[in-house]
Design a protein around this motif. Structure first.
Motif, PDB file in Angstrom:
ATOM      1  N   ALA A 252       1.107  -1.353   0.055  1.00 44.27           N
ATOM      2  CA  ALA A 252      -0.110  -0.256   0.184  1.00 44.27           C
ATOM      3  C   ALA A 252       0.961   1.126  -0.194  1.00 44.27           C
ATOM      4  O   ALA A 252       2.452   1.148   0.243  1.00 44.27           O
ATOM      5  CB  ALA A 252      -1.340   0.141   1.303  1.00 44.27           C
ATOM      6  N   VAL A 253       0.519   2.501  -0.478  1.00 41.63           N
ATOM      7  CA  VAL A 253       1.146   4.084  -0.961  1.00 41.63           C
ATOM      8  C   VAL A 253       0.114   4.696  -0.764  1.00 41.63           C
ATOM      9  O   VAL A 253      -0.812   4.581  -1.244  1.00 41.63           O
ATOM     10  CB  VAL A 253       1.611   4.342  -2.036  1.00 41.63           C
ATOM     11  N   VAL A 254       0.480   5.622   0.180  1.00 38.73           N
ATOM     12  CA  VAL A 254      -0.364   7.245   0.172  1.00 38.73           C
ATOM     13  C   VAL A 254      -0.099   7.963  -1.045  1.00 38.73           C
ATOM     14  O   VAL A 254       1.283   8.106  -1.368  1.00 38.73           O
ATOM     15  CB  VAL A 254       0.185   7.573   1.675  1.00 38.73           C
ATOM     16  N   LEU A 255      -0.644   8.057  -2.011  1.00 38.99           N
ATOM     17  CA  LEU A 255      -0.123   8.888  -3.318  1.00 38.99           C
ATOM     18  C   LEU A 255      -0.591  10.275  -3.364  1.00 38.99           C
ATOM     19  O   LEU A 255      -0.927  10.589  -1.878  1.00 38.99           O
ATOM     20  CB  LEU A 255      -1.609   8.288  -4.247  1.00 38.99           C
ATOM     21  N   ASP A 256      -0.131  11.425  -3.989  1.00 43.96           N
ATOM     22  CA  ASP A 256      -0.095  12.308  -3.651  1.00 43.96           C
ATOM     23  C   ASP A 256      -0.773  13.068  -3.531  1.00 43.96           C
ATOM     24  O   ASP A 256      -1.231  14.025  -3.203  1.00 43.96           O
ATOM     25  CB  ASP A 256       0.447  12.848  -5.276  1.00 43.96           C
ATOM     26  N   LYS A 257      -1.979  12.851  -3.478  1.00 47.05           N
ATOM     27  CA  LYS A 257      -3.223  13.359  -3.642  1.00 47.05           C
ATOM     28  C   LYS A 257      -3.608  13.101  -2.304  1.00 47.05           C
ATOM     29  O   LYS A 257      -5.440  13.408  -1.941  1.00 47.05           O
ATOM     30  CB  LYS A 257      -4.292  13.371  -5.029  1.00 47.05           C
TER      31      LYS A 257
END
Length: 251
Positions: free
Chosen positions: A216-221
């Motif tokens: 999982a990764v938090v995206l820029d938005k």
């Protein structure tokens, strides 16, 4: 006394309003293989935090292209670890937010009892017309399937029998509909409430393909989003882990 009741009522109303103000929504792109567990996790997440996770399911490769084109996703739950890492390198993911939320298992499955043996010898025998897999260019489970066929030495012999779906969900649909007698899908897809569904299967040994580390990764938005941060924390919780294991994943 009435004044006290009015004060209490006002306090409760303000507390409720503050809670509602803190609640937020997070847009999540979810790898198709993780559909069922994520639906459960999202419902539990909303009850536990008040935040709502708006889920979109599909292939990791397609999500990558959509994110690069500006899709408004805030969190990505990929079917691999390379795509989140690549997005972080390219500035579309938040550095340091990536972690492995599940390790997937590949399974060869048929709804027909007895068709698939517990050693996968059915692949060498070849007594079937069609074998479903997900597109290896878009879906890590599809790549794992092709690696398995190569490791077994049957890739060339079965090439003409492959039916390729855009995602692991479509590969499963091919098998369920009868378009293919059997197919490589995610082990999680043949679990319902912690139990295996009907049919026959071979759980592919992990040594036959690249490990399916799902990150999982938090995206820029999603940078600065309280709901996105809360979801990432919740995915690491014992409650989420219990659901993940119920569907046959490891972590």
């Amino acid at each position: 006394m009435k004044t006290l009741f009015r004060v209490l009522a006002l306090s409760l109303a303000l507390a409720g309003a503050a809670s509602a103000a803190r609640a937020d929504e997070v847009s999540v792109a979810v790898a198709a293989n993780f559909t069922a567990p994520m639906q459960r996790i999202a419902a539990d997440f909303e009850k536990a935090t008040g935040h709502k996770a708006r889920l979109v399911f599909g292939s990791t490769g397609k999500f990558y292209a959509q994110i690069k084109s500006g899709a408004p996703f805030q969190v990505l739950l990929a079917a691999d670890d390379e795509t989140p890492a690549r997005l972080a390198r390219e500035g579309d993911g938040v550095a340091g937010s990536q972690f492995t939320y599940a390790i997937g298992r590949l399974v060869l499955w048929s709804p027909r009892p007895g068709l698939v043996d517990d050693k996968g010898e059915v692949l060498r025998a070849g007594r079937f017309e069609h074998l479903a897999i997900a597109n290896p260019k878009l879906a890590p489970y599809g790549l794992a399937a092709t690696e398995t066929l190569k490791a077994l030495g049957v890739a060339d012999a079965l090439q003409g029998k492959l039916v390729t779906g855009e995602s692991i969900t479509q590969a499963q649909q091919f098998v369920v509909s009868g378009s293919a007698e059997l197919g490589f899908i995610a082990f999680a897809q043949i679990h319902r409430d912690g139990k295996l569904i009907d049919g026959s299967h071979w759980l592919v040994p992990a040594r036959l393909h690249t490990p399916i580390r799902q990150d999982a990764v938090v995206l820029d938005k999603g940078k600065g989003s309280a709901a996105a941060a809360a979801l990432m924390d919740y995915l690491k919780s014992p409650a989420a882990l219990a659901v993940i294991r119920t569907y046959g994943y490891e972590r």
